[in-house]
Design an enzyme around this catalytic site. Structure first.
Site, PDB file in Angstrom:
ATOM      1  N   SER A 279       0.770  -1.357  -0.060  1.00 30.11           N
ATOM      2  CA  SER A 279       0.085   0.042  -0.082  1.00 30.11           C
ATOM      3  C   SER A 279       0.799   1.148  -0.045  1.00 30.11           C
ATOM      4  O   SER A 279       1.899   1.294   0.554  1.00 30.11           O
ATOM      5  CB  SER A 279      -0.978   0.102   1.180  1.00 30.11           C
ATOM      6  OG  SER A 279      -1.565   1.155   1.504  1.00 30.11           O
TER       7      SER A 279
ATOM      8  N   TYR B  52      -2.687  -0.087   9.762  1.00 29.60           N
ATOM      9  CA  TYR B  52      -2.553  -0.473   8.620  1.00 29.60           C
ATOM     10  C   TYR B  52      -1.420  -0.485   7.700  1.00 29.60           C
ATOM     11  O   TYR B  52      -0.812  -1.427   7.198  1.00 29.60           O
ATOM     12  CB  TYR B  52      -3.806  -0.043   7.893  1.00 29.60           C
ATOM     13  CG  TYR B  52      -3.877  -0.269   6.405  1.00 29.60           C
ATOM     14  CD1 TYR B  52      -4.119  -1.621   5.995  1.00 29.60           C
ATOM     15  CD2 TYR B  52      -3.757   0.739   5.359  1.00 29.60           C
ATOM     16  CE1 TYR B  52      -4.297  -1.834   4.755  1.00 29.60           C
ATOM     17  CE2 TYR B  52      -3.690   0.289   4.037  1.00 29.60           C
ATOM     18  CZ  TYR B  52      -4.027  -1.115   3.794  1.00 29.60           C
ATOM     19  OH  TYR B  52      -4.078  -1.415   2.341  1.00 29.60           O
TER      20      TYR B  52
END
Length: 331
Positions: free
Chosen positions: A128, A153
């Site tokens: 990501s 995350y």
């Protein structure tokens, strides 16, 4: 060729499976169809794959449960893995951290163990752009340091990259990690801004615009993302001792996969308003915890190595999403 695609009921996994099936590959989808967002949408994606293609099967299992995973794939044969399943969402990681460790760390390790023991030809996985944290040097480059994540995350995704590097070094497992930048398009996720804004505009409700609207994102259309993933799937990282994108000498490389454009959030909202034929009621709010103000992908590495060239601007992509949203909801 048979490929195991994790997160096949998810936004990107569904579209990658569709592309592979369309060119004649067999796909084994693996997804636990959890309720982080609408399970109906996830099942509708699966139904769409089954309607469009032969050659698709779904294993409904949690890949972070090693015993269940082992049992589910015991009699399945596949050549490669595209590992897209994960617990997504920056903001939700603050509310439910255990879900991220379970899925993104334990689950990633489990899938690497499958690839290692089966000596698979290639392992492509989702990282990501969140790993760049508060980096204020734009555009973000794969050579940049990424050791100051702003959310759990992001931390789990960086940890996945490190675990993959170890497995690639020890077991010479060809791997490619892809740092996605704000993916959008038809069949997208309901927790993403484009869906939330479109839904609110049609409902006549105000939209929450964080960062007082002073934010920029590298919006990447789903078809362009899929093209990059499939290029990595078709071209495993070579084990030649040369330094790969991201700095590894193992058969492990890291790529940014974005649109190489940083667009103002307000411009994206304006395009949604035009496509909906309605003006949004905007509620300007401060930045949320864990969020970043700007993202912008340097995609020169994947352009150089694999010829990746995103072609869809938000002027084209946003109306396509709104058209799909309207049709899906019968508006």
């Amino acid at each position: 060729m048979t490929t195991l695609v994790t997160g096949a009921a998810g936004f990107i996994g569904f579209n990658v499976s569709d592309r592979l099936l369309a060119r004649g590959e067999e796909v084994i989808g693996l997804d636990n169809v959890n309720d982080y967002y609408s399970t109906k949408l996830k099942r509708d994606r699966i139904a769409e794959l089954q309607r469009r293609h032969n050659g698709f099967s779904l294993l409904e299992v949690d890949f972070a449960d090693n015993a269940a995973l082992t049992e589910a794939i015991a009699d399945k044969r596949f050549d490669k893995i595209i590992h897209l399943g994960a617990q997504a969402g920056v903001r939700y990681s603050i509310e439910n951290p255990h879900a991220y460790v379970h899925s993104n760390l334990v689950g990633h390790l489990n899938m690497l163990e499958v690839a290692r023991h089966r000596e698979l030809a290639n392992f492509v996985y989702a990282s990501s752009s969140s790993v760049y944290g508060g980096n204020d040097t734009l555009p973000f480059r794969v050579e940049d340091r990424v050791d100051q994540p702003l959310s759990l995350y992001a931390a789990t995704k960086k940890a996945d990259e490190l675990i993959s590097e170890t497995y690639s070094h020890l077991y010479r497992l060809p791997q490619t990690g892809l740092r996605f930048f704000t993916v959008y398009g038809p069949w997208g996720r309901p927790d993403m801004a484009m869906w939330l804004f479109t839904k609110a505009i049609y409902a006549g409700e105000p939209i929450n615009v964080f960062g007082e609207g002073n934010m920029r994102r590298d919006f990447t259309y789903i078809d362009d993302i899929v093209s990059g993933i499939v290029a990595c799937h078709d071209n495993p990282a070579p084990d030649d001792g040369e330094v790969k994108a991201g700095g590894s000498r193992s058969p492990h490389r890291l790529y940014n996969i974005g649109n190489h454009r940083s667009e103002e959030l307000t411009r994206m909202i304006s395009l949604i308003e035009q496509a909906c034929g309605r003006e949004a009621k905007k509620q300007l709010l401060p930045m949320q915890a864990g969020d970043v103000r700007d993202t912008y992908a340097d995609i020169s590495a994947i352009q150089r190595d694999l010829g990746y060239e995103p072609s869809t601007t938000i002027d084209e992509g946003v109306p396509r999403f709104v058209d799909w949203y309207r049709n899906y909801h019968g508006l």
